[in-house]
Design an enzyme around this catalytic site. Sequence first.
Site: not given
Ligand SMILES: NC(=O)C1=CN([C@@H]2O[C@H](COP(=O)(O)OP(=O)(O)OC[C@H]3O[C@@H](n4cnc5c(N)ncnc54)[C@H](OP(=O)(O)O)[C@@H]3O)[C@@H](O)[C@H]2O)C=CC1
Length: 345
Positions: A144, A148
């Site tokens: 991951y 990133k």
């Molecule tokens: N949560 C944390 O603590 C942290 C998060 N981040 C970053 O923040 C961002 C959001 O995280 P978070 O809200 O927790 O993650 P989530 O998994 O809740 O949200 C990501 C969304 O993107 C969708 N998704 C995944 N793959 C695809 C694709 N190929 N095309 C379109 N949509 C897609 C997911 O669908 P599905 O659920 O079906 O996979 C989900 O709805 C990410 O980029 C993460 O790397 C950074 C630091 C910390």
Amino acid sequence: MATRIRPSSKRCAVIGGSGFLGRYLVEQLLDRGYSVSVFDIRQGYELPGVTFHLGDLCDKQALLAALQGVSLVFHCASPAPSCDDRALFHRVNVDGTRNVLQTCQEAGVQKVILTSSASVVYEGTDIKDGKEDLPYAKKPIDYYTETKIQQEKLVLEACDTQKGFLTVAIRPHGIFGPRDPQLVPILVDTAKRGKMKFIIGDGTNLVDFTFVENVAHGHILAAESLRPESPICGKAYHITNDEPVRFWDFMSQILVGLDYDPPKYRLPYRLVHVLAMLLWLLVLFLRPVLQLRPTFTPMRVALAGTHHYYSCTRAKEDLGYRPLVSLKDAITRTVNSYSHLRRVA
Ligand SMILES: NC(=O)C1=CN([C@@H]2O[C@H](COP(=O)(O)OP(=O)(O)OC[C@H]3O[C@@H](n4cnc5c(N)ncnc54)[C@H](OP(=O)(O)O)[C@@H]3O)[C@@H](O)[C@H]2O)C=CC1
Ligand SMILES: CC(C)=CCC[C@@H](C)[C@H]1CC[C@H]2C3=C(CC[C@]12C)[C@@]1(C)CCC(=O)C[C@@H]1CC3
């Protein structure tokens, strides 16, 4: 020939807008008068004023259709860190992000705000008050993080003030809050299985946990500060609660708030890390015949036993960022929202 709709500055798209952070971003954008399109592989909810476009961000035609008339794009989609699928991370975070950038340029989008992660500089050893100029991790802790890093580089390198294509990366750390499907549910599940009895290390390691509304706010400030002449073009910004907390105090506050016992027995960090490495080797060895998902992975042990907190001075100076919600209030609101996970006597 397809006609292109002229982009409007208050029309934006949130890629990954069905997810945990994405939905908060959408809600704050609506509150600020934006009209919002969500592009995601699933529709997570319904909200008046939001148009959903379902598709994979690797699919150029699907994305192009969703970006018509949009001037501002937030890209916060990623496979979940726990999925451990190298090919998927590469396809979505690297190839998919390349597709997002090209498609944005074709659609006439002017600004792209990427949700990166503070973990792009973390290698499993202490980071105290880390600034954005720390080098990217040479040995990222998992696939991951590896992807990133590549994703952030692609987005920041695409920034071109001459062409009017502006990008910025937000690096949050330890996002938490109501509706989070990861942190609190993992913690409660671990407690229910009787595995939250031990403190790894001496319990004094400081970590950033950032309330999701503060993270969304940081993204919007970045979008609104991003102009061809602004110093933020092509840069990365840490967004944290600016209140590093002892990892084990934070976990204990959530557990006690939900009526579970806090961990109390100490285990030496090095010992647990070595055991987790051995267990991980065993998991890899058995993988062809048996799929095991250990609680204590080397990555989790490192996250639980080292310092990893970051300075958000750059965001304060360049974006005028201040956390909207204090850590204390954030924990209270989060605990109250998970009453369904409360321990039953
Ligand atoms: N949560 C944390 O603590 C942290 C998060 N981040 C970053 O923040 C961002 C959001 O995280 P978070 O809200 O927790 O993650 P989530 O998994 O809740 O949200 C990501 C969304 O993107 C969708 N998704 C995944 N793959 C695809 C694709 N190929 N095309 C379109 N949509 C897609 C997911 O669908 P599905 O659920 O079906 O996979 C989900 O709805 C990410 O980029 C993460 O790397 C950074 C630091 C910390
Ligand atoms: C600050 C930061 C990067 C947070 C990320 C969230 C997750 C990585 C954590 C959410 C629950 C945590 C957790 C552990 C490690 C880190 C988390 C997965 C343990 C596995 C650490 C070792 C234990 O004793 C059990 C913990 C359960 C909860």
